[in-house]
Design an enzyme around this catalytic site. Structure first.
Site, PDB file in Angstrom:
ATOM      1  N   HIS A  80       8.704 -20.571 -23.470  1.00 26.34           N
ATOM      2  CA  HIS A  80       8.604 -20.581 -22.012  1.00 26.34           C
ATOM      3  C   HIS A  80       7.657 -19.546 -21.423  1.00 26.34           C
ATOM      4  O   HIS A  80       7.235 -19.681 -20.270  1.00 26.34           O
ATOM      5  CB  HIS A  80       9.997 -20.370 -21.409  1.00 26.34           C
TER       6      HIS A  80
ATOM      7  N   TYR B 170      20.488 -21.961  -8.807  1.00 27.74           N
ATOM      8  CA  TYR B 170      19.058 -21.716  -9.033  1.00 27.74           C
ATOM      9  C   TYR B 170      18.359 -23.063  -9.146  1.00 27.74           C
ATOM     10  O   TYR B 170      18.686 -23.856 -10.023  1.00 27.74           O
ATOM     11  CB  TYR B 170      18.880 -20.911 -10.324  1.00 27.74           C
TER      12      TYR B 170
ATOM     13  N   SER C   8      14.390 -24.398  -9.479  1.00 34.08           N
ATOM     14  CA  SER C   8      13.028 -23.917  -9.694  1.00 34.08           C
ATOM     15  C   SER C   8      12.059 -24.655  -8.777  1.00 34.08           C
ATOM     16  O   SER C   8      12.030 -25.883  -8.744  1.00 34.08           O
ATOM     17  CB  SER C   8      12.629 -24.120 -11.156  1.00 34.08           C
TER      18      SER C   8
ATOM     19  N   THR D 245       6.687 -19.661 -10.432  1.00 35.30           N
ATOM     20  CA  THR D 245       7.857 -20.307  -9.846  1.00 35.30           C
ATOM     21  C   THR D 245       8.510 -19.392  -8.814  1.00 35.30           C
ATOM     22  O   THR D 245       8.265 -18.198  -8.763  1.00 35.30           O
ATOM     23  CB  THR D 245       8.904 -20.657 -10.923  1.00 35.30           C
TER      24      THR D 245
END
EC number: 3.1.2.22
Length: 798
Positions: free
Chosen positions: A469, A585, A587, A598
């Site tokens: 990531h 959360y 994104s 982001t």
């Protein structure tokens, strides 16, 4: 015998980084070829950077400008107003016979200066245009006249054929929001999940922060924003990813193959086409021939994340990792049954054909040699805590530097799994869950998690992608994956017998088996890493299900945002699952700005909670629908604010890092950073490349991808709109938690989808028709949509 065979093949041919070189080949010829390739790549890179830098102009526009100036000079006109004469005075005096040459050179210099000034002006104008975000605030489908004018100007200043990095110089920098406004939004976002006493304490801490610390921190952060490309992205990469000491299994994400179609059941053939396609994409990327992504078809997004897609490895460090990126790599590293191979991807004539690559992979599948001592589970170290892997890697590098370099220096990693995967008719639910789990974590030792991405090819021809990531976010790797699936299936295709098109090459050398001469002292570390990886992998509860009763087309009929619709459904489902609200959360991308990544959309708003409680109290549909629309409007406002650089969390994160660097103790910022996201959500982008017509070929769509939960007692949820009439959800949680259950939440999501749809007049039949049905109905539609995986498809029979 197998080792002797590999040794003899090594003596007969050596593999440079790309071309196969016979031992009898003159060494100077090989040096010349390597230097020639290097200079070609360098010149192409310089030329492509030049073309991208002058957009919206082109070299032809300079030629036109120069010709116009020359024509004016022939007509005894001076368009430079005397500047060309000044330039002539600065040129060397070559005598009267070279007077025309001086005139030619002065015209060329003046044309170049004027051309550069015009390009600079266009870039400044485009940056000013791209700094405007008012169009985000307008209702979807209702574009005002000023926005239409703005859009027309953006298209004019963008040029006709922009390249991938053409807009990088024109993109605005991400703004630093007001500290007072960020704190106000933060307190508003936590109000639904905090009690009165806890909220009063948070408010007191926030007021102290604004009075004591915020002015100084904000000043330093503003200075950083003026000196760097992005005030937060570099810190986000370093402190969230590279300084994280946990296992990479916790941060990787995956992407799935076509859900209903397998183009060929032959593992080697699918690998050959996929690897060839990925390298074609890299070729286009290096030449910047990939079109830049345009939001809503008009606003360019930052392309910086594409730069480290290939030839990139995350190198572990004791305190901090770093990303190692090579300019080029002409091989891939392959793992199969505990063994590592190095497969060259190029010959002296260029990229190997799909059939040649299939031949290489088939040789690996047919190789009966066993794994070397300690080799089989070596990759488990990449799933270990980073500090531990950093220490062990030094020993691996000392004793097996060549093999380690072959893996870390590869274009990407390929795992040829020995098990099948994908959707099956016999047990569709369990097969999809197992497919997701295999992509997310594997068996703990069959993925090199340090590589930027791993291509996974299962024994039945199914594909998957596991992505590290730190280097990029899902939309960028998703663009790569869409291109790969569309190109390898529709453009390259397969022969009628399932093999790649073309003919085998009998002169092609066999893949090079990597030799790991490792000391026995690292055996305990490998065993410990393997146990830890298996524990992490076994603790992940993955659940994937396609919801087929309605999709994006129905939501459009309701005149609401599809993303907001799903986010409110998730709030309702999670409340029914846990009986409480939590910080959520979602994104959102900030690639409207240079090097943006982001931002967080805090979807659990006061308006969303009011809607959920109304649904839970079974109030009238009319009242619930009114609250639903208010909650949708609130979510859209938060999403647009996040995209336009006015979010909450990245600003607070940057303030926190700045406070640590200045040795300032802020209880408020410490409290903010210690918050737990029990519900982490993301929408998987689809149709970024527009290479597949999903209306005519609805089965040829990826089922998206997913990620692990952000908290031990939380959920990770991703969703993708498959065409117009289906939605696929990927849910993950920890089996060790007594508070979560991925399948239970999946059932709540289905019920919530039907309940919310029934609030609208066009969807009232859903509740009557499907309420109370067994969850197996999810997969009933497969009987009419699934294509036999044993029937190869190609671009010709489509």
């Amino acid at each position: 015998m197998a080792e002797a065979h590999q040794a003899s093949s090594l003596l007969s041919s050596l593999s440079s980084d790309g071309a196969e070189v016979e031992l009898s080949s003159p060494v100077w010829q090989e040096i010349y070829l390597c230097a020639l390739r290097s200079w070609k790549r360098h010149l192409w890179r310089v030329w492509n950077d030049f073309l991208a830098g002058v957009v919206p102009a082109t070299p032809l526009s300079w030629l036109f400008l120069f010709s116009t100036i020359q024509l004016a000079c022939l007509l005894q006109l001076d368009p430079s107003l005397g500047l060309m004469e000044k330039i002539k005075e600065l040129l060397p005096d070559w005598g009267g016979q070279h007077h025309q040459l001086q005139g030619f050179l002065s015209a060329a210099v003046f044309a170049s200066c004027l051309w550069g000034a015009l390009i600079f002006t266009l870039h400044v104008a485009l940056r000013l245009l791209l700094s405007h975000h008012g169009w985000l605030l307008e209702p979807h489908g209702a574009m005002s006249s000023p926005t239409k004018t703005w859009l027309a100007l953006v298209r004019i200043f963008s040029g006709r054929h922009p390249r991938l990095f053409s807009f990088q110089r024109a993109l605005p920098r991400q703004p630093v929001p007001s500290a007072q406004e960020t704190v106000r939004k933060y307190l508003e976002s936590v109000r639904p999940v905090l009690g009165d006493d806890a909220f009063d304490r948070a408010t007191a801490l926030a007021n102290d922060f604004l009075r004591l610390h915020a002015p100084r921190l904000q000043l330093y952060l503003q200075l950083k924003s003026w000196c760097t490309s992005n005030y937060v992205s570099d810190w986000w990469e370093e402190f969230v990813y590279l300084r994280s000491r946990g296992s990479l299994i916790n941060s990787t994400y995956y992407m799935m193959d076509f859900l209903y179609v397998t183009p060929t059941p032959l593992q080697a053939a699918r690998a050959g086409n996929a690897v060839h396609t990925l390298l074609l994409y890299r070729h286009l990327l290096n030449r910047q021939e990939i079109s830049p992504t345009l939001l809503m078809g008009m606003r360019p997004l930052c392309s910086a994340q594409y730069e480290r897609m290939f030839n990139t490895t995350r190198i572990p460090g004791v305190e901090k990792d770093h990303l190692r990126h090579l300019q080029d790599s002409r091989h891939v590293a392959v793992f199969h049954r505990g063994r590592f191979f190095r497969v060259g991807t190029h010959s002296p004539n260029g990229l190997l054909s799909p059939r040649a690559l299939e031949q290489q992979f088939q040789d690996i599948l047919d190789d009966p040699s066993p794994a070397c001592p300690l080799e089989e589970h070596l990759a488990a170290l990449t799933a270990a805590p980073r500090s531990m892997w950093a220490q062990v890697r030094e020993s691996v590098k000392t004793h097996a530097a060549t093999a380690l370099e072959a893996v870390e220096g590869a274009a990407f990693f390929v795992s040829l799994d020995s098990e099948p995967a994908g959707l099956t008719r016999e047990d569709p639910a369990a097969s999809l869950d197992a497919y997701a789990h295999a992509l997310l974590a594997g068996r703990g030792h069959d993925r090199w998690f340090d590589k930027s991405f791993t291509l996974i090819v299962f024994s039945n021809g199914k594909l998957g992608l596991s992505v590290e990531h730190s280097w990029a976010d899902c939309p960028v790797s998703g663009h790569l994956w869409e291109f790969t699936l569309a190109t390898e299936c529709f453009q390259l295709g397969y022969a009628t017998d399932g093999h790649c098109k073309g003919h085998p090459d009998p002169t092609l050398p066999q893949p090079q088996r990597l030799q790991w001469d490792l000391p026995e002292q690292i055996q305990p570390s490998i065993s410990l890493a393997l146990r830890g990886a298996k524990t992490l992998s076994g603790n992940i509860d993955c659940h994937v299900f396609p919801f087929s009763h309605f999709g994006k087309s129905f939501i459009k009929c309701c005149h609401v945002s599809s993303d907001s619709f799903i986010q409110l459904v998730l709030q309702l489902a999670h409340f029914r699952d846990r009986g409480q609200f939590c910080l959520t959360y979602e994104s959102a991308m900030t690639r409207l700005f240079l090097e943006g990544r982001t931002e967080t959309v805090r979807s659990c708003t006061r308006e969303a909670c009011q809607f959920v409680r109304a649904m839970d109290n079974k109030e009238t549909d009319q009242h619930c629908l009114a609250l639903f629309r208010v909650a949708v409007d609130k979510h859209q406002a938060l999403l647009k604010a996040a995209m336009s650089g006015q979010g909450i969390d990245r600003h607070l994160f940057a303030l926190y890092i700045m406070s640590r660097l200045l040795h300032m103790q802020s209880p408020f910022l410490t409290q903010v950073q210690s918050q737990q996201w029990l519900l982490s959500t993301s929408q998987v982008p689809v149709q970024q490349t527009h290479l597949i017509d999903v209306h005519n070929y609805p089965d040829y769509v990826s089922s998206g991808g997913g990620f692990g939960p952000a908290h031990d007692h939380g959920y990770g949820i991703s969703y993708i709109f498959m065409g117009e009439n289906a939605i696929t959800f990927h849910i993950s949680s920890k089996k060790s938690s007594t508070e979560t259950d991925s399948h239970r939440l999946g059932q709540h999501i289905e019920n919530a989808l039907l309940d919310v749809a029934s609030l609208f007049r066009v969807g009232q039949h859903f509740k009557r028709q499907f309420r109370g049905e067994n969850s197996d109905y999810r997969y009933n539609f497969l009987s009419c949509k699934t294509v036999d995986p044993n029937t190869p498809t190609s671009s010709t029979n489509l």
